[in-house]
Design an enzyme around this catalytic site. Structure first.
Site, mmCIF file in Angstrom:
data_model
loop_
_atom_site.group_PDB
_atom_site.id
_atom_site.type_symbol
_atom_site.label_atom_id
_atom_site.label_comp_id
_atom_site.label_asym_id
_atom_site.label_seq_id
_atom_site.Cartn_x
_atom_site.Cartn_y
_atom_site.Cartn_z
ATOM 1 N N ASP A 57 0.825 -1.223 0.000
ATOM 2 C CA ASP A 57 0.000 0.000 0.000
ATOM 3 C C ASP A 57 0.850 1.260 0.000
ATOM 4 O O ASP A 57 0.392 2.327 -0.387
ATOM 5 C CB ASP A 57 -0.869 0.046 1.274
ATOM 6 C CG ASP A 57 -1.712 -1.212 1.417
ATOM 7 O OD1 ASP A 57 -1.849 -1.711 2.552
ATOM 8 O OD2 ASP A 57 -2.172 -1.711 0.369
ATOM 9 N N LYS A 85 20.085 7.277 3.888
ATOM 10 C CA LYS A 85 20.016 5.819 3.712
ATOM 11 C C LYS A 85 21.440 5.255 3.678
ATOM 12 O O LYS A 85 22.328 5.896 3.125
ATOM 13 C CB LYS A 85 19.299 5.507 2.382
ATOM 14 C CG LYS A 85 17.855 5.989 2.281
ATOM 15 C CD LYS A 85 17.346 5.888 0.841
ATOM 16 C CE LYS A 85 18.008 6.946 -0.034
ATOM 17 N NZ LYS A 85 17.494 6.943 -1.412
ATOM 18 N N ASP A 145 17.938 2.023 -6.479
ATOM 19 C CA ASP A 145 18.917 1.588 -7.491
ATOM 20 C C ASP A 145 20.262 1.237 -6.879
ATOM 21 O O ASP A 145 21.182 0.800 -7.594
ATOM 22 C CB ASP A 145 19.125 2.685 -8.551
ATOM 23 C CG ASP A 145 19.845 3.906 -7.962
ATOM 24 O OD1 ASP A 145 20.964 4.217 -8.398
ATOM 25 O OD2 ASP A 145 19.297 4.512 -7.026
HETATM 26 O O1 LIG Z 1 26.086 11.544 -4.052
HETATM 27 C C1 LIG Z 1 24.923 11.577 -3.669
HETATM 28 O O2 LIG Z 1 24.525 12.378 -2.817
HETATM 29 C C2 LIG Z 1 24.007 10.525 -4.219
HETATM 30 O O3 LIG Z 1 24.574 9.829 -5.260
HETATM 31 C C3 LIG Z 1 22.708 10.920 -4.779
HETATM 32 O O4 LIG Z 1 22.378 12.171 -4.633
HETATM 33 C C4 LIG Z 1 21.733 9.860 -4.322
HETATM 34 O O5 LIG Z 1 20.429 10.254 -4.443
HETATM 35 P P1 LIG Z 1 19.276 9.130 -4.365
HETATM 36 O O6 LIG Z 1 19.698 8.015 -5.310
HETATM 37 O O7 LIG Z 1 19.224 8.667 -2.925
HETATM 38 O O8 LIG Z 1 18.037 9.840 -4.828
HETATM 39 MG MG LIG Z 2 19.454 6.352 -6.262
#
Ligand SMILES: O=C(O)[C@H](O)[C@H](O)COP(=O)(O)O
Ligand SMILES: [Mg+2]
Length: 302
Positions: free
Chosen positions: A19, A220, A248
């Site tokens: 959800d 994260k 990803d």
């Molecule tokens: O270098 C960074 O900050 C990250 O590669 C990038 O901005 C990651 O962004 P996300 O894939 O979490 O949207």
């Molecule tokens: Mg990403």
């Protein structure tokens, strides 16, 4: 073993099971300013099916309001309270978790979006986009009067990184008693439409090396972002068992989802390549599901 999604039934099953859909941004919805094909239709489809949609990005270059403008420009429906970036999470962390005293400041390595989130959270800062720090002149301690009220250094993706910023951040962490070393996130690379660039983790790496210590990383895979979402999204009944994280990158998005007890869907339009999830050198971080692109969920439209 990850389930490789391919048939319409696979996607129907995903729709029935979850959800709440948390979407990473860079490498999932877009690369830079180029939308992944089908992303808009799939987000519309999820909203049509009354699914809750959230955007959870480690990219600290933009504030929630900046991201709302980006979504609008790209023609993707999004609401500010659905957007959780590491800049916002860092500001909340400093004010609500660290509870940094109001007479203290943050020295920022980062861009205007990070500064905006600190301002909105009532946090005093210096550095960042200040012209005095955005210089290629060589840096000398003789010509610098450090601010004794700096209580934390916060390092995010800064595409204008330079020796002056690194020198000031290094000295604040070395000299100011109790000065906390914070990183919005530690992604090693940043996926753009034209290819990879060094990420936020590679911006803070010189400080880690010079100081011989790691920052407190907020984005994260740390649970701080999930705590932030749960705390701010009180109107929503958040059930981890019926929530899926779409990402990803294995060591941020998928580990974030697994640590939070969420289901995880890996897409191959960003950082992670097929060879990292299959074959002899596969990563020990295994997503629940894999599909090539979020656009594959358009199978649900047929
Ligand atoms: O270098 C960074 O900050 C990250 O590669 C990038 O901005 C990651 O962004 P996300 O894939 O979490 O949207
Ligand atoms: Mg990403």
């Amino acid at each position: 073993m990850a389930t490789r999604l391919s048939t319409r039934e696979d996607y129907v099953s995903l729709l029935d099971k979850y959800d709440t859909w948390l979407f990473d941004c860079d490498g999932v919805l877009w690369q830079g300013d180029t939308l992944v094909e089908g992303a808009t239709e799939v987000l519309q489809l999820l909203r049509h099916h009354k699914k809750a949609v959230m955007f959870v990005t480690n990219n600290a270059t933009k504030s929630r309001k900046n991201y709302k403008k980006k979504f609008d420009t790209l023609g993707v429906e999004a609401h500010v309270d659905e957007i959780y970036g590491s800049a916002f999470a860092a500001a909340v962390y400093i004010s609500s978790v660290m509870k940094m005293p109001k007479d203290k400041k943050v020295y920022v390595i980062g861009m205007d979006g990070l500064e905006e989130e600190l301002r909105d959270e009532g946090i005093a800062y210096l550095g960042g986009t200040d012209p005095e720090d955005n210089t290629l002149a060589s840096f000398s301690l003789k010509n610098w009067t450090p601010d004794p009220t700096v209580g934390a250094v916060l390092c995010g993706l800064d595409t204008s990184i330079n020796y002056t910023k690194l020198s000031k951040a290094f000295n604040y962490l070395l000299r100011n008693e109790g000065c906390t070393f914070l990183a919005t996130n530690e992604d090693s690379t940043y996926p753009t439409a034209e290819g990879l660039l060094p990420g936020a983790g590679s911006v803070s790496a010189p400080l880690r090396y010079a100081l011989g210590k790691d920052p407190v990383a907020i984005g994260k895979p740390k649970g701080t972002m999930l705590d932030c979402i749960k705390a701010k999204w009180v109107s929503h009944d958040f059930d981890p068992k019926r929530t899926i994280m779409v990402g990803d990158r294995l060591n941020t998005d998928i580990e974030f989802g697994k640590a939070g007890g969420l289901a995880t869907l890996l897409v191959l339009t960003g950082i992670t390549k097929e060879s990292e999830i299959t074959g002899p050198n596969a990563s020990p971080t295994v997503p629940d599901y894999v599909t090539n692109s979020i656009g594959d969920l358009r199978a649900l439209l047929s």
